[in-house]
Design an enzyme around this catalytic site. Structure first.
Site, mmCIF file in Angstrom:
data_model
loop_
_atom_site.group_PDB
_atom_site.id
_atom_site.type_symbol
_atom_site.label_atom_id
_atom_site.label_comp_id
_atom_site.label_asym_id
_atom_site.label_seq_id
_atom_site.Cartn_x
_atom_site.Cartn_y
_atom_site.Cartn_z
ATOM 1 N N ASP A 173 -1.446 -0.769 -2.333
ATOM 2 C CA ASP A 173 -1.007 -0.579 -0.949
ATOM 3 C C ASP A 173 -0.016 0.580 -0.862
ATOM 4 O OD1 ASP A 173 1.110 -1.692 -2.261
ATOM 5 O OD2 ASP A 173 1.562 -3.205 -0.746
ATOM 6 N N ASN A 174 -0.003 1.442 -1.887
ATOM 7 C CA ASN A 174 0.987 2.513 -1.939
ATOM 8 C C ASN A 174 0.398 3.891 -1.664
ATOM 9 O OD1 ASN A 174 3.269 1.067 -2.298
ATOM 10 N ND2 ASN A 174 3.467 1.394 -4.486
ATOM 11 N N ASP A 189 6.520 4.598 -2.122
ATOM 12 C CA ASP A 189 7.318 3.908 -3.136
ATOM 13 C C ASP A 189 7.530 4.792 -4.367
ATOM 14 O OD1 ASP A 189 8.698 2.204 -4.726
ATOM 15 O OD2 ASP A 189 7.283 0.547 -4.606
#
Length: 278
Positions: A46-47, A56
């Site tokens: 999900d980055n 992140d």
């Protein structure tokens, strides 16, 4: 009603095109990460953003002592390691496609196109990686044997990733120059392997054209200066005390990472990682 249909068709076309653009940006991004030695240590699925960048950035790092499974974050594991980043990128991309797929269920043509774009991710990623290695080595075409043998020798000799490729950019005809990037002395047997590889690589590069032009092009691909944690830490520790001089100095150095810069900068920043920092 016709307007609604046209708007729906336009939306699905744009959504599929977004998926293609995202794929192309993400594969190029990861290929360039490997080119400069960058590792995104927390490359969760999900980055990623569809704009072609990741999120992140806490546990990141740049590879110094070359190790394909280099991981700057102790909590990252092999799945986010240096050479596993293409696989992690594909996992991110698969999640993106899964998220937008329900929006296309009523359009079988667009859905099929999306699935094809998704399924081609690994092929496009491989192509970007091969182009990257070709440019990094000054070759006009990808040679898998040369690249794979080189990576094995780099592991054997424990080379510094950045320094090695910058010295290779001078297209040396003797191993002694490259040895300046080795963290440990190499054996005669390993040296012989290096000599054989170096000759075959030079033959390939010579066949590509003017060596001076090739060398100059390689130096635009292989940076001379890179982020090294043991150089960064003193800068932010000084900054905590209100002294930003080292921060500014580093900003200047890293603003021109492909330039030779001054002899003073070279003595200070073009260095193997000192033993005490391992």
């Amino acid at each position: 009603y016709k307007n609604d249909i046209n708007q729906t068709l336009s939306f699905t076309v744009q959504l599929v095109e977004l998926a293609r653009l995202f794929r192309d940006r993400l594969t190029l991004l990861v290929a360039n990460w490997i080119r400069i030695g960058y590792c995104q240590g927390n490359f969760n699925s999900d980055n990623c953003a569809a704009g072609g960048f990741t999120l992140d950035y806490g546990p990141f790092g740049f590879c110094e002592l070359f190790e394909p499974w280099f991981q700057p974050w102790t909590g990252g594991g092999d799945h986010f390691s240096f050479f596993n980043q293409p696989v992690a990128a594909e996992a991110n991309y698969q999640m993106f496609c899964a998220a937008i797929r329900p929006l296309l269920v009523d359009n079988t043509e667009s859905l099929a196109r999306l699935d094809q774009i998704r399924d081609d991710f690994s092929k496009v990623m491989r192509q970007e990686i091969e182009v990257m290695w070709s440019k990094k080595l000054g070759m006009n075409s990808y040679d898998a044997t040369l690249v794979n043998e080189l990576l094995q020798l780099m592991v054997l000799s424990k080379v510094d990733y950045t320094i090695f490729f910058r010295k290779l950019s001078d297209i040396p005809d003797q191993l002694i120059t490259l040895k300046e990037s080795f963290y440990l002395p190499s054996s005669e047997q390993v040296d012989a392997q290096w000599g054989h590889w170096l000759q075959r690589w030079r033959d390939h590069v010579v066949s590509c054209g003017d060596l001076r032009m090739t060398s100059a092009a390689m130096k635009l691909i292989n940076p001379k200066y890179t982020w090294r944690e043991w150089l960064i830490a003193p800068a932010y520790k000084k900054a905590e005390q209100g002294d930003y001089s080292l921060i500014k100095e580093l900003q200047n150095v890293f603003s021109n990472p492909y330039d030779e810069q001054s002899s003073e900068v070279e003595r200070k920043y073009d260095l193997l990682k000192p033993k005490e920092f391992f």
